[in-house]
Design a protein around this motif. Structure first.
Motif, mmCIF file in Angstrom:
data_model
loop_
_atom_site.group_PDB
_atom_site.id
_atom_site.type_symbol
_atom_site.label_atom_id
_atom_site.label_comp_id
_atom_site.label_asym_id
_atom_site.label_seq_id
_atom_site.Cartn_x
_atom_site.Cartn_y
_atom_site.Cartn_z
ATOM 1 N N GLY A 131 15.109 -9.818 36.052
ATOM 2 C CA GLY A 131 15.527 -9.531 37.428
ATOM 3 C C GLY A 131 16.639 -8.514 37.522
ATOM 4 O O GLY A 131 17.514 -8.610 38.385
ATOM 5 N N ILE A 132 16.629 -7.520 36.638
ATOM 6 C CA ILE A 132 17.636 -6.457 36.653
ATOM 7 C C ILE A 132 17.471 -5.662 37.951
ATOM 8 O O ILE A 132 16.365 -5.224 38.278
ATOM 9 C CB ILE A 132 17.452 -5.516 35.435
ATOM 10 N N PRO A 133 18.554 -5.466 38.728
ATOM 11 C CA PRO A 133 18.412 -4.716 39.984
ATOM 12 C C PRO A 133 18.031 -3.256 39.739
ATOM 13 O O PRO A 133 18.511 -2.628 38.797
ATOM 14 C CB PRO A 133 19.798 -4.829 40.628
ATOM 15 N N LEU A 134 17.155 -2.756 40.593
ATOM 16 C CA LEU A 134 16.722 -1.366 40.492
ATOM 17 C C LEU A 134 17.803 -0.439 41.033
ATOM 18 O O LEU A 134 18.501 -0.781 41.992
ATOM 19 C CB LEU A 134 15.446 -1.149 41.318
ATOM 20 N N LEU A 135 17.938 0.714 40.413
ATOM 21 C CA LEU A 135 18.821 1.745 40.956
ATOM 22 C C LEU A 135 18.145 2.358 42.175
ATOM 23 O O LEU A 135 16.957 2.698 42.127
ATOM 24 C CB LEU A 135 19.082 2.829 39.910
ATOM 25 N N ARG A 136 18.889 2.511 43.261
ATOM 26 C CA ARG A 136 18.311 3.118 44.466
ATOM 27 C C ARG A 136 18.017 4.591 44.250
ATOM 28 O O ARG A 136 17.022 5.109 44.721
ATOM 29 C CB ARG A 136 19.264 2.937 45.648
ATOM 30 N N VAL A 143 22.322 9.053 39.702
ATOM 31 C CA VAL A 143 23.196 8.337 38.764
ATOM 32 C C VAL A 143 23.107 8.960 37.378
ATOM 33 O O VAL A 143 24.123 9.256 36.743
ATOM 34 C CB VAL A 143 22.826 6.830 38.709
ATOM 35 N N ILE A 144 21.887 9.193 36.899
ATOM 36 C CA ILE A 144 21.686 9.728 35.549
ATOM 37 C C ILE A 144 22.221 11.145 35.434
ATOM 38 O O ILE A 144 22.911 11.486 34.469
ATOM 39 C CB ILE A 144 20.187 9.646 35.174
ATOM 40 N N THR A 145 21.941 11.985 36.427
ATOM 41 C CA THR A 145 22.437 13.366 36.410
ATOM 42 C C THR A 145 23.966 13.382 36.432
ATOM 43 O O THR A 145 24.593 14.164 35.708
ATOM 44 C CB THR A 145 21.873 14.158 37.601
ATOM 45 N N CYS A 149 24.329 -7.191 35.403
ATOM 46 C CA CYS A 149 23.653 -6.349 34.417
ATOM 47 C C CYS A 149 22.700 -5.419 35.141
ATOM 48 O O CYS A 149 21.849 -5.857 35.917
ATOM 49 C CB CYS A 149 22.899 -7.219 33.409
ATOM 50 N N GLY A 150 22.851 -4.121 34.889
ATOM 51 C CA GLY A 150 22.018 -3.121 35.535
ATOM 52 C C GLY A 150 21.078 -2.449 34.564
ATOM 53 O O GLY A 150 20.804 -2.949 33.473
#
Length: 192
Positions: free
Chosen positions: A30-35, A40-42, A143-144
């Motif tokens: 159940g790790i929350p999804l990044l919107r 975020v990655i960039t 935890c993400g």
């Protein structure tokens, strides 16, 4: 009288394998999804410019804004979630206070790991996933996402989302010495 000490965790290969998560276990957690994963990655890539074998741990607030981040190079050794958890905890403790007094976590930690090889899951990824989940629990964070960065681009494991840019450099950059630091020293910390 003689005392016998237990061997360190790394000396017990069976336990090392239990300190990793399979992709199905990660997806079921159940790790929350990044919107907005690309943003975020960039942003983390631009801030830390990770080379292969570099981990970037970031703490995001409830609006997915960067609260703190740190990058560090992973030592070449067999993947062990316990050791990776300790490395992540050490970085988190340096950049942001824990949230253990809160009833529920309000900030989320994500991990971007830059590595060689393909985008498929590896035992090293499983150890990082175990380490991230445990470090978050011990630091009072949610935890993400676990993100790999390879020469083919980025991928959020357990979600199936990916992109071609940013990507890992084909070869690590040459060691740099600056301001009296040791050659090859690689550690960056950032907080907002």
């Amino acid at each position: 009288m003689a005392f016998d000490f237990a061997p360190p965790p790394s000396a017990e290969p069976g336990h090392r394998l239990s300190r990793m998560l399979e992709p199905s276990e990660w997806a079921a957690a159940g790790i929350p999804l990044l919107r907005n994963p690309r943003e975020v990655i960039t942003g983390l890539h631009a801030r830390h410019l990770p080379a292969p074998s570099t981990a970037v741990v970031a703490v995001l607030d409830h609006d997915e804004r960067l609260a703190a981040s740190a990058s560090f190079a992973r030592r070449p050794s067999p993947p062990d979630g316990w050791e990776l958890r300790n490395a992540l905890l050490a970085q988190l403790r340096q950049v942001i206070p824990h949230d253990l007094r809160r009833r529920a976590p309000v900030r989320t930690a994500v991990l971007l790991y830059c590595r060689s090889g393909g985008a498929h899951w590896t035992e090293e990824d499983g150890a990082w996933m175990w380490g991230l989940r445990d470090a978050c629990t011990l630091h009072g964070l949610r935890c993400g996402a676990y993100i790999t960065l390879t020469s083919g681009g980025w991928q959020i494991l357990g979600e199936g989302r990916s992109g071609r840019r940013p990507r890992s450099p084909e070869h690590p950059p040459a060691p740099v010495t600056s301001g009296g630091g040791a050659p090859g020293a690689h550690r960056r910390t950032a907080a907002r």
